[in-house]
Scaffold this active site. Sequence first.
Site, PDB file in Angstrom:
ATOM      1  N   SER A 109     -24.533 -46.061   8.981  1.00 30.49           N
ATOM      2  CA  SER A 109     -24.635 -47.153  10.037  1.00 30.49           C
ATOM      3  C   SER A 109     -23.095 -47.651  10.467  1.00 30.49           C
ATOM      4  O   SER A 109     -22.262 -46.939   9.636  1.00 30.49           O
ATOM      5  CB  SER A 109     -25.328 -48.495   9.301  1.00 30.49           C
ATOM      6  N   TYR A 166     -26.875 -54.574   3.026  1.00 24.11           N
ATOM      7  CA  TYR A 166     -26.996 -53.533   3.874  1.00 24.11           C
ATOM      8  C   TYR A 166     -25.698 -52.674   4.040  1.00 24.11           C
ATOM      9  O   TYR A 166     -25.590 -51.522   3.763  1.00 24.11           O
ATOM     10  CB  TYR A 166     -27.396 -54.270   5.082  1.00 24.11           C
TER      11      TYR A 166
HETATM   12  P1  NDP Z   1     -37.255 -49.299  12.488  1.00 23.18           P
HETATM   13  O1  NDP Z   1     -37.357 -50.491  11.684  1.00 23.18           O
HETATM   14  O2  NDP Z   1     -37.556 -48.893  13.766  1.00 23.18           O
HETATM   15  O3  NDP Z   1     -37.441 -47.982  11.448  1.00 23.18           O
HETATM   16  C1  NDP Z   1     -37.369 -48.093   9.914  1.00 23.18           C
HETATM   17  C2  NDP Z   1     -38.195 -46.915   9.369  1.00 23.18           C
HETATM   18  O4  NDP Z   1     -38.111 -47.307   7.821  1.00 23.18           O
HETATM   19  C3  NDP Z   1     -39.682 -47.396   9.692  1.00 23.18           C
HETATM   20  O5  NDP Z   1     -40.147 -46.060  10.394  1.00 23.18           O
HETATM   21  C4  NDP Z   1     -40.401 -47.727   8.375  1.00 23.18           C
HETATM   22  O6  NDP Z   1     -41.530 -47.148   8.607  1.00 23.18           O
HETATM   23  C5  NDP Z   1     -39.370 -47.105   7.293  1.00 23.18           C
HETATM   24  N1  NDP Z   1     -39.373 -47.861   6.256  1.00 23.18           N
HETATM   25  C6  NDP Z   1     -38.709 -48.875   5.886  1.00 23.18           C
HETATM   26  N2  NDP Z   1     -39.157 -49.022   4.470  1.00 23.18           N
HETATM   27  C7  NDP Z   1     -39.946 -47.968   3.991  1.00 23.18           C
HETATM   28  C8  NDP Z   1     -40.363 -47.800   2.725  1.00 23.18           C
HETATM   29  N3  NDP Z   1     -40.364 -48.705   1.652  1.00 23.18           N
HETATM   30  N4  NDP Z   1     -41.056 -46.575   2.753  1.00 23.18           N
HETATM   31  C9  NDP Z   1     -41.176 -45.709   3.843  1.00 23.18           C
HETATM   32  N5  NDP Z   1     -40.717 -45.916   4.749  1.00 23.18           N
HETATM   33  C10 NDP Z   1     -40.033 -47.134   5.113  1.00 23.18           C
HETATM   34  O7  NDP Z   1     -35.443 -49.274  12.509  1.00 23.18           O
HETATM   35  P2  NDP Z   1     -34.523 -48.086  12.969  1.00 23.18           P
HETATM   36  O8  NDP Z   1     -35.082 -46.956  13.519  1.00 23.18           O
HETATM   37  O9  NDP Z   1     -33.531 -48.933  13.866  1.00 23.18           O
HETATM   38  O10 NDP Z   1     -33.936 -47.766  11.588  1.00 23.18           O
HETATM   39  C11 NDP Z   1     -33.920 -46.271  10.935  1.00 23.18           C
HETATM   40  C12 NDP Z   1     -32.555 -46.241  10.135  1.00 23.18           C
HETATM   41  O11 NDP Z   1     -31.578 -46.305  10.926  1.00 23.18           O
HETATM   42  C13 NDP Z   1     -32.269 -46.927   8.893  1.00 23.18           C
HETATM   43  O12 NDP Z   1     -31.702 -46.484   8.010  1.00 23.18           O
HETATM   44  C14 NDP Z   1     -31.328 -48.053   9.529  1.00 23.18           C
HETATM   45  O13 NDP Z   1     -30.662 -48.928   8.677  1.00 23.18           O
HETATM   46  C15 NDP Z   1     -30.742 -47.187  10.433  1.00 23.18           C
HETATM   47  N6  NDP Z   1     -29.575 -47.697  11.455  1.00 23.18           N
HETATM   48  C16 NDP Z   1     -30.206 -48.389  12.662  1.00 23.18           C
HETATM   49  C17 NDP Z   1     -29.416 -48.921  13.473  1.00 23.18           C
HETATM   50  C18 NDP Z   1     -29.858 -49.487  14.819  1.00 23.18           C
HETATM   51  O14 NDP Z   1     -29.148 -50.090  15.409  1.00 23.18           O
HETATM   52  N7  NDP Z   1     -31.298 -49.589  15.015  1.00 23.18           N
HETATM   53  C19 NDP Z   1     -27.868 -48.747  13.476  1.00 23.18           C
HETATM   54  C20 NDP Z   1     -27.510 -48.043  12.165  1.00 23.18           C
HETATM   55  C21 NDP Z   1     -28.166 -47.576  11.349  1.00 23.18           C
HETATM   56  P3  NDP Z   1     -43.006 -48.132   8.071  1.00 23.18           P
HETATM   57  O15 NDP Z   1     -42.929 -48.934   9.336  1.00 23.18           O
HETATM   58  O16 NDP Z   1     -44.073 -47.033   8.203  1.00 23.18           O
HETATM   59  O17 NDP Z   1     -42.820 -48.838   7.083  1.00 23.18           O
END
Ligand code: NDP
Length: 255
Positions: free
Chosen positions: A144, A157
């Site tokens: 991130s 985070y």
């Molecule tokens: P979303 O909330 O759309 O995606 C998060 C994903 O993580 C979901 O698909 C969720 O699946 C899964 N998830 C969360 N907890 C669990 C768990 N315990 N077990 C299995 N799956 C899990 O957010 P983003 O797409 O934005 O985030 C994706 C990644 O990118 C993360 O690591 C985030 O920190 C990182 N990121 C995002 C940024 C942004 O601006 N959006 C910037 C920088 C980094 P389900 O719904 O099925 O639980």
Amino acid sequence: MGLFDLTGRVAIVTGGNGGIGLGMAKGLAGAGAAVVVAGRNAEKSAAAVKALQALGAKAASAEVDVCDEASVAAMVERAEKAMGRIDILVNNAGINIRKRPEEYVLAEWTKVIETNLTSAFLCSHAVYPAMKRAGGGKIINIGSMMSIFGAAFTSAYAASKGGIVQFSKALATAWAVDNIQVNAVLPGWIDTDLTRAARTQVQGLNERVLARTPAGRWGTPDDHAGIAVFLASAASDFVTGTAIPVDGGYSVQGV
Ligand code: NDP
């Protein structure tokens, strides 16, 4: 086989059922890989599988809690059984709990660290034997801007995402001998469910992101398709231990 061709390769994308994970999964599928999307929400995962199949890819889902070692082992077993091998792992699942550090309780801290950082260890550890059997592999860890910067509401985070970069470097050095390349991707501010919540919780966030991002917009999940293909393909065979921003210039903005 072309430099970016992933035909015959199999990828697991944690959190691949939405947001950035699905953007990356689509890129991998478009380059020819079979993809297993792994998450908790079965409905989201089923929709993601359909979207990947619509691109002509072989796709399956696996229910997983990435914080749970047994659940992660079952995910890897299911993926290998469904697709025959594992070549690519994208450690993308992640959450945030936005609070000032003095308001955090230990359970919240642990939840964020386990979901964002310990999960990358668990999943990488679990796929290692399959990658060794396949003669090599690619691990892509999602960091991130908080791998580089800090903010008042991101103590756990930022600690987890800083850790992801250092973990990637350590893994890259350990597993180079096994022909496994490990890199981190550092997304900028991307329009997903995660940041839609942030925009409601952090006043002025939308304006600050737009003002600081040279590209002048929020990123999209699809902006991550290309970097996923690069880091999963032969094109990056001598690239390991890096952390590559995909941020529209956010991290190099000087003023
Ligand atoms: P979303 O909330 O759309 O995606 C998060 C994903 O993580 C979901 O698909 C969720 O699946 C899964 N998830 C969360 N907890 C669990 C768990 N315990 N077990 C299995 N799956 C899990 O957010 P983003 O797409 O934005 O985030 C994706 C990644 O990118 C993360 O690591 C985030 O920190 C990182 N990121 C995002 C940024 C942004 O601006 N959006 C910037 C920088 C980094 P389900 O719904 O099925 O639980």
